[in-house]
Design a protein around this motif. Structure first.
Motif, mmCIF file in Angstrom:
data_model
loop_
_atom_site.group_PDB
_atom_site.id
_atom_site.type_symbol
_atom_site.label_atom_id
_atom_site.label_comp_id
_atom_site.label_asym_id
_atom_site.label_seq_id
_atom_site.Cartn_x
_atom_site.Cartn_y
_atom_site.Cartn_z
ATOM 1 N N UNK A 36 40.152 97.915 40.241
ATOM 2 C CA UNK A 36 41.338 97.630 41.111
ATOM 3 C C UNK A 36 41.281 95.994 41.191
ATOM 4 N N UNK A 37 42.375 95.328 40.740
ATOM 5 C CA UNK A 37 42.202 94.070 40.602
ATOM 6 C C UNK A 37 42.426 93.119 41.934
ATOM 7 N N UNK A 38 41.357 92.089 42.048
ATOM 8 C CA UNK A 38 41.466 91.259 43.499
ATOM 9 C C UNK A 38 42.879 90.567 43.514
ATOM 10 N N UNK A 39 43.744 90.487 44.488
ATOM 11 C CA UNK A 39 44.683 89.660 44.675
ATOM 12 C C UNK A 39 45.992 90.653 44.574
ATOM 13 N N UNK A 40 45.776 91.758 44.038
ATOM 14 C CA UNK A 40 47.125 92.765 43.548
ATOM 15 C C UNK A 40 47.420 93.550 44.724
ATOM 16 N N UNK A 41 48.472 93.773 45.032
ATOM 17 C CA UNK A 41 49.063 94.714 45.929
ATOM 18 C C UNK A 41 48.997 96.097 45.381
ATOM 19 N N UNK A 42 48.565 97.079 45.916
ATOM 20 C CA UNK A 42 48.869 98.477 45.439
ATOM 21 C C UNK A 42 49.322 99.398 46.643
ATOM 22 N N UNK A 43 50.347 100.046 46.312
ATOM 23 C CA UNK A 43 50.963 100.925 47.478
ATOM 24 C C UNK A 43 50.351 102.534 47.409
ATOM 25 N N UNK A 44 50.088 102.904 48.410
ATOM 26 C CA UNK A 44 49.781 104.189 48.534
ATOM 27 C C UNK A 44 50.162 105.211 47.529
ATOM 28 N N UNK A 45 51.354 105.364 47.098
ATOM 29 C CA UNK A 45 52.131 106.287 46.377
ATOM 30 C C UNK A 45 51.684 105.953 44.724
ATOM 31 N N UNK A 79 48.612 97.634 49.969
ATOM 32 C CA UNK A 79 47.384 97.021 50.395
ATOM 33 C C UNK A 79 46.745 95.953 49.361
ATOM 34 N N UNK A 80 46.597 94.863 49.846
ATOM 35 C CA UNK A 80 46.298 93.546 48.752
ATOM 36 C C UNK A 80 44.678 93.616 48.801
ATOM 37 N N UNK A 81 44.033 93.839 47.427
ATOM 38 C CA UNK A 81 42.804 93.824 47.334
ATOM 39 C C UNK A 81 42.010 92.516 47.532
ATOM 40 N N UNK A 82 41.138 92.164 48.389
ATOM 41 C CA UNK A 82 40.852 91.116 48.961
ATOM 42 C C UNK A 82 40.181 90.319 47.615
ATOM 43 N N UNK A 83 40.260 89.072 47.585
ATOM 44 C CA UNK A 83 39.653 88.377 46.668
ATOM 45 C C UNK A 83 38.432 87.578 47.322
ATOM 46 N N UNK A 84 37.454 87.632 46.325
ATOM 47 C CA UNK A 84 36.127 86.886 46.711
ATOM 48 C C UNK A 84 35.687 85.823 45.813
ATOM 49 N N UNK A 85 35.808 84.642 46.298
ATOM 50 C CA UNK A 85 35.342 83.281 45.405
ATOM 51 C C UNK A 85 33.854 83.762 44.867
ATOM 52 N N UNK A 86 33.502 82.855 43.607
ATOM 53 C CA UNK A 86 32.406 82.916 43.044
ATOM 54 C C UNK A 86 31.176 82.306 44.259
ATOM 55 N N UNK A 87 31.621 81.241 44.926
ATOM 56 C CA UNK A 87 30.840 80.627 45.892
ATOM 57 C C UNK A 87 30.369 81.884 46.861
ATOM 58 N N UNK A 88 31.392 82.459 47.519
ATOM 59 C CA UNK A 88 31.137 83.431 48.276
ATOM 60 C C UNK A 88 30.305 84.590 47.940
ATOM 61 N N UNK A 89 30.404 85.114 46.549
ATOM 62 C CA UNK A 89 29.452 86.012 46.111
ATOM 63 C C UNK A 89 28.193 85.574 45.868
ATOM 64 N N UNK A 90 28.003 84.117 45.568
ATOM 65 C CA UNK A 90 26.624 83.422 45.615
ATOM 66 C C UNK A 90 26.024 83.449 47.104
ATOM 67 N N UNK A 91 26.991 83.274 47.834
ATOM 68 C CA UNK A 91 26.341 83.308 49.505
ATOM 69 C C UNK A 91 26.088 84.690 49.839
ATOM 70 N N UNK A 92 26.812 85.657 49.339
ATOM 71 C CA UNK A 92 26.462 87.082 49.620
ATOM 72 C C UNK A 92 25.073 87.287 49.213
#
Length: 228
Positions: A36-45, A79-92
């Protein structure tokens, strides 16, 4: 990607889970793996039609994921899939390195020998999912194995923190690993970790865990392998 198919791995999930829990775990895995692509909005239906389930449990499952920060509710849209930056992933990954390897080192001599078969079985669940190319089960089994290990620390706050960090991680390189047949090699690391634990080798277990988390920002993230 196909717009109409059964949710991958849904039927393979534990029988005791409710439909909502099954769908939540499958959606979480789809987010973590990048299906499921980050930043994309998906409806339940839309998701229901895409994955072959009804919209209601999808909506309920997505509301659970809102609480985890994996998606954001968009009124009247979905629902929009949360985007996580490369910097955020490095920090995680950096925070995980601070917590998990030393914790695994400390618990290596504490785990009762009687628990080894159960832990081996959990490690094998990861290998089996990798061999089937089932990313939903792979991510879920990996989650269960590692949090079960950390549970021997007796620190539920630590376990909760790591669970949250793992949920925010993105492993966009897993699909190519499945396609190339190399995911099984990575899955086997869990048995290697158990070898160190059964040998009561805390140093080996810690080093293996550092290498394992390095894959999160390397092999499993479609980047050059990190050297923790």
């Amino acid at each position: 990607m196909s717009t109409s198919r059964s949710l991958p791995g849904l039927q393979a999930l534990p029988k005791h889970e409710t439909r909502r829990e099954q769908i939540r775990e499958a959606l979480r895995a789809a987010i973590i793996s990048g299906e499921l692509n980050p930043g994309t909005v998906y409806s339940a239906p839309t998701l229901g039609a895409r994955f072959g389930v009804s919209p209601t449990p999808v909506r309920e499952a997505m509301l659970d994921l809102v609480k985890e920060g994996l998606v954001v509710a968009q009124p009247n849209k979905g629902f929009r899939i949360t985007e996580v930056s490369e910097e955020d992933l490095d920090n995680l990954a950096a925070v995980r390195l601070l917590i998990e390897p030393p914790t695994v080192r400390d618990i290596t001599t504490l785990i009762p020998e009687a628990d080894f078969p159960t832990l081996r079985s959990l490690a094998q669940d990861i290998v089996d999912a990798a061999e089937r190319g089932d990313l939903v089960r792979y991510i879920e089994a990996d989650h269960v194995f590692h949090l079960t290990l950390l549970g021997y620390s007796g620190n539920r706050y630590l376990v909760d923190v790591v669970a949250g960090l793992r949920s925010q991680t993105r492993l966009l390189g897993l699909t190519p690993l499945v396609q190339s047949g190399r995911l099984g090699t990575s899955a086997a690391e869990h048995h290697e970790l158990m070898n160190f634990i059964e040998a009561r080798d805390p140093v080996g277990a810690e080093l293996l865990m550092r290498r394992h988390i390095g894959h999160v920002r390397g092999l499993w993230a479609r980047r050059a392998e990190e050297q923790p």
